[in-house]
Design a protein around this motif. Structure first.
Motif, PDB file in Angstrom:
ATOM      1  N   ALA A 194       0.832  -1.203   0.000  1.00  0.00           N
ATOM      2  CA  ALA A 194       0.000   0.000   0.000  1.00  0.00           C
ATOM      3  C   ALA A 194       0.869   1.257   0.000  1.00  0.00           C
ATOM      4  O   ALA A 194       0.538   2.256  -0.654  1.00  0.00           O
ATOM      5  N   ARG A 195       2.008   1.200   0.726  1.00  0.00           N
ATOM      6  CA  ARG A 195       2.923   2.343   0.703  1.00  0.00           C
ATOM      7  C   ARG A 195       3.571   2.502  -0.662  1.00  0.00           C
ATOM      8  O   ARG A 195       3.798   3.623  -1.115  1.00  0.00           O
ATOM      9  N   LEU A 196       3.885   1.384  -1.311  1.00  0.00           N
ATOM     10  CA  LEU A 196       4.474   1.458  -2.646  1.00  0.00           C
ATOM     11  C   LEU A 196       3.501   2.113  -3.623  1.00  0.00           C
ATOM     12  O   LEU A 196       3.881   2.976  -4.417  1.00  0.00           O
ATOM     13  N   LEU A 197       2.219   1.704  -3.561  1.00  0.00           N
ATOM     14  CA  LEU A 197       1.210   2.255  -4.450  1.00  0.00           C
ATOM     15  C   LEU A 197       0.728   3.628  -3.989  1.00  0.00           C
ATOM     16  O   LEU A 197       0.005   4.309  -4.719  1.00  0.00           O
ATOM     17  N   VAL A 249      15.501   6.647  -6.032  1.00  0.00           N
ATOM     18  CA  VAL A 249      15.881   5.772  -4.922  1.00  0.00           C
ATOM     19  C   VAL A 249      17.123   6.295  -4.187  1.00  0.00           C
ATOM     20  O   VAL A 249      17.193   6.248  -2.950  1.00  0.00           O
ATOM     21  N   THR A 250      18.096   6.833  -4.907  1.00  0.00           N
ATOM     22  CA  THR A 250      19.307   7.348  -4.268  1.00  0.00           C
ATOM     23  C   THR A 250      19.000   8.583  -3.436  1.00  0.00           C
ATOM     24  O   THR A 250      19.454   8.708  -2.286  1.00  0.00           O
ATOM     25  N   ALA A 251      18.212   9.509  -3.995  1.00  0.00           N
ATOM     26  CA  ALA A 251      17.860  10.716  -3.257  1.00  0.00           C
ATOM     27  C   ALA A 251      16.968  10.394  -2.067  1.00  0.00           C
ATOM     28  O   ALA A 251      17.100  11.006  -0.999  1.00  0.00           O
ATOM     29  N   ASP A 252      16.066   9.424  -2.233  1.00  0.00           N
ATOM     30  CA  ASP A 252      15.157   9.075  -1.137  1.00  0.00           C
ATOM     31  C   ASP A 252      15.917   8.543   0.071  1.00  0.00           C
ATOM     32  O   ASP A 252      15.529   8.775   1.221  1.00  0.00           O
ATOM     33  N   ARG A 253      17.000   7.800  -0.162  1.00  0.00           N
ATOM     34  CA  ARG A 253      17.756   7.241   0.953  1.00  0.00           C
ATOM     35  C   ARG A 253      18.455   8.327   1.767  1.00  0.00           C
ATOM     36  O   ARG A 253      18.850   8.099   2.910  1.00  0.00           O
ATOM     37  N   ALA A 254      18.624   9.505   1.192  1.00  0.00           N
ATOM     38  CA  ALA A 254      19.247  10.613   1.913  1.00  0.00           C
ATOM     39  C   ALA A 254      18.212  11.502   2.593  1.00  0.00           C
ATOM     40  O   ALA A 254      18.570  12.457   3.272  1.00  0.00           O
ATOM     41  N   HIS A 255      16.920  11.169   2.416  1.00  0.00           N
ATOM     42  CA  HIS A 255      15.837  11.982   2.964  1.00  0.00           C
ATOM     43  C   HIS A 255      15.404  11.428   4.314  1.00  0.00           C
ATOM     44  O   HIS A 255      15.409  10.211   4.535  1.00  0.00           O
ATOM     45  N   THR A 257      12.499  11.122   5.828  1.00  0.00           N
ATOM     46  CA  THR A 257      11.310  10.264   5.857  1.00  0.00           C
ATOM     47  C   THR A 257      11.189   9.380   4.621  1.00  0.00           C
ATOM     48  O   THR A 257      10.716   8.245   4.726  1.00  0.00           O
ATOM     49  N   LYS A 258      11.620   9.862   3.472  1.00  0.00           N
ATOM     50  CA  LYS A 258      11.459   9.098   2.238  1.00  0.00           C
ATOM     51  C   LYS A 258      12.338   7.850   2.204  1.00  0.00           C
ATOM     52  O   LYS A 258      12.124   6.961   1.395  1.00  0.00           O
ATOM     53  N   ARG A 259      13.348   7.789   3.085  1.00  0.00           N
ATOM     54  CA  ARG A 259      14.210   6.610   3.133  1.00  0.00           C
ATOM     55  C   ARG A 259      13.430   5.357   3.532  1.00  0.00           C
ATOM     56  O   ARG A 259      13.897   4.235   3.317  1.00  0.00           O
ATOM     57  N   GLU A 260      12.242   5.544   4.127  1.00  0.00           N
ATOM     58  CA  GLU A 260      11.419   4.410   4.538  1.00  0.00           C
ATOM     59  C   GLU A 260      10.510   3.911   3.430  1.00  0.00           C
ATOM     60  O   GLU A 260       9.758   2.959   3.634  1.00  0.00           O
ATOM     61  N   ARG A 261      10.543   4.538   2.272  1.00  0.00           N
ATOM     62  CA  ARG A 261       9.738   4.051   1.158  1.00  0.00           C
ATOM     63  C   ARG A 261      10.177   2.639   0.775  1.00  0.00           C
ATOM     64  O   ARG A 261      11.358   2.299   0.902  1.00  0.00           O
TER      65      ARG A 261
END
Length: 475
Positions: A194-197, A249-255, A257-261
């Motif tokens: 559900a988080r992915l979608l 994906v690379t930028a999200d890992r540095a965020h 909250t977004k690293r939990e996606r």
């Protein structure tokens, strides 16, 4: 695989060595894929390259046709990924640290990837005695394993269970789910999917229902069609979110909250995400085609624009927020096309301005929460732009109010409402709501998306309900 041995470490690999003297104890050899969690180095490199240069898809496709060696060499020269932001398997890292604590040498090896990529990971982790990779990414002949004779006591191996090992080698059992390959990634719960979608974002597609209300089309057929139209947009939007997560994906890992996606955290493998994206697109197109060809055309335009946003437009200052405003407005247009009513010019203008305001608030929140003085990753904004963005957001929001007041005075309202003068009471409510959103953004009370904030905010629901009641009384 080409495991490192005492007489065969290439001089170019010397920079990865932790010390000049060999350590005592039984060596531990770790395969690169065992270090990464749910993602291969190729996958990371490909998506990172496409995120920076979408046109690289043609060069990557040509490299694939020329064979695996050429493909891996292409990744070496084009990879923009940062090894510091890859997802690493905590169990594997723990095993390596334990071996180092026992005074044993730890080696990183790969027969899939070029030394430039393997070396970047080895140097980032900084725990390896040395590392070894095949020249230009080519696989060495298994006979090279015989050169391990200098390790008379054998070695421990942490990698794929299918790898053929020489005598004296002991594979280490891996209990972590991260040991799965891309094709056999572990099953995850429905909440992760559900988080992915981003199912919680589906509420935005209620905008497809707006023309149903403004045109006073309350028949069962029109309502059913509008609901299926909203479903088609929800499925298409989820596919677009997945593509965005793959590219970011690379930028999200540095965020923070977004690293939990799911993709950034490694909970869902890229190959699973791609398959899901294809299924969602198929379902969205099939649903849209069943409604009408014009509606399918609007959905196709929406998907094309959101794809352009993911690849390029979101990295251009101001173009990104204009694109977001258009994407929201397209949902309203799609609702009109789905039920076969003319799109009101007033509704179109109001939608553009109100959604421009919300898009600017969204960007304001992102800039305000930056962790340093640098410009945010993947965004073409400077820290000093914050005040200007706030001004533009307020201007767009109150221009939407002006458009609403002009709409109340138009002949269109007189044809639809018996008491249009009652609708003036909506204006102060709308002004209050816009000002409140701006104030909350300034105070840091809006997490990320103002639309999601409004859907969870009781005052926003009260304001919407009050305006709905006023417009109903004006009928």
């Amino acid at each position: 695989m080409p495991l490192p041995y005492s007489d065969a470490i290439d001089p170019a690999h010397a920079g990865a060595s932790r010390d000049a003297q060999p350590r005592a104890g039984r060596p531990l050899i770790v395969d690169v894929d065992a270090v990464l969690a749910h993602a291969s180095l190729s996958s990371e490199a490909i998506w990172s390259e496409l995120a920076h240069h979408p046109s690289a898809i043609f060069a990557l496709a040509a490299a694939v046709l020329r064979g695996p060696v050429e493909f891996k060499r292409r990744l070496v020269i084009s990879a923009h990924f940062d090894p510091a932001r890859l997802a690493y398997d905590t169990e594997t890292v723990g095993t390596m640290l334990k071996a180092l604590g026992e005074g044993r040498p730890v080696y990183l090896a790969s027969d899939h990837y070029d030394g430039m990529l393997v070396g970047a990971i080895a140097q980032h982790l900084g725990v390896f005695t040395a590392w070894s990779a095949t020249e230009n990414g080519a696989r060495l002949d298994p006979e090279a394993l015989s050169l391990l004779h200098s390790w008379s006591k054998g070695f421990d191996y942490l990698g794929q269970e299918s790898d053929v090992l020489p005598d004296g080698a002991t594979p280490i059992p891996r209990r972590s789910a991260a040991a799965a390959t891309l094709a056999t990634a572990p099953a995850v719960g429905w909440r992760v999917w559900a988080r992915l979608l981003r199912v919680h974002q589906w509420a935005k597609n209620a905008l497809v229902l707006v023309p149903l209300l403004t045109a006073h089309q309350f028949s069962l057929g029109a309502m059913t069609t509008a609901l299926f139209a909203a479903l088609a947009f929800s499925l298409g939007a989820s596919a677009a979110y997945i593509l965005n997560d793959l590219l970011d994906v690379t930028a999200d890992r540095a965020h923070a909250t977004k690293r939990e996606r799911p993709i950034a955290s490694g909970a869902i493998a890229p190959v699973q995400a791609i398959a899901t994206m294809a299924l969602l697109l198929t379902a969205a197109v099939a649903t849209a085609a069943a409604i009408s060809p014009p509606f399918l055309g609007v959905l196709a335009g929406y998907l094309a624009l959101t794809t352009a946003y993911s690849f390029r437009l979101k990295r251009i200052a101001l173009v990104d927020v204009v694109t977001l405003a258009v994407l929201y407005t397209v949902r309203v247009v799609a609702g009109a096309v789905a039920i076969g009513v003319a799109m009101s010019e007033w509704l179109f203008a109001f939608s553009l301005f109100i959604f421009m305001a919300l898009a600017l608030v969204k960007r304001y929140v992102e800039l305000d929460r930056r962790s340093s003085g640098d410009r945010p990753m993947s965004r073409d904004y400077q820290p000093d732009d914050l005040a200007m963005i706030a001004v533009l957001a307020a201007a767009a929001g109150f221009n939407a109010v002006v458009i609403f007041t002009l709409y109340i005075s138009s002949d269109t309202v007189r044809a639809l409402y018996s008491h249009p003068q009652l609708m003036w009471a909506c204006c102060p409510i709308l002004m209050y709501w816009i000002a409140r959103v701006m104030l909350f953004a300034r105070r840091g009370l809006i997490d990320d998306d103002p639309v999601i904030f409004a859907l969870k905010d009781r005052v926003s629901w009260l304001a919407l309900g009050s305006m709905g009641a006023i417009m109903f009384a004006a009928l």
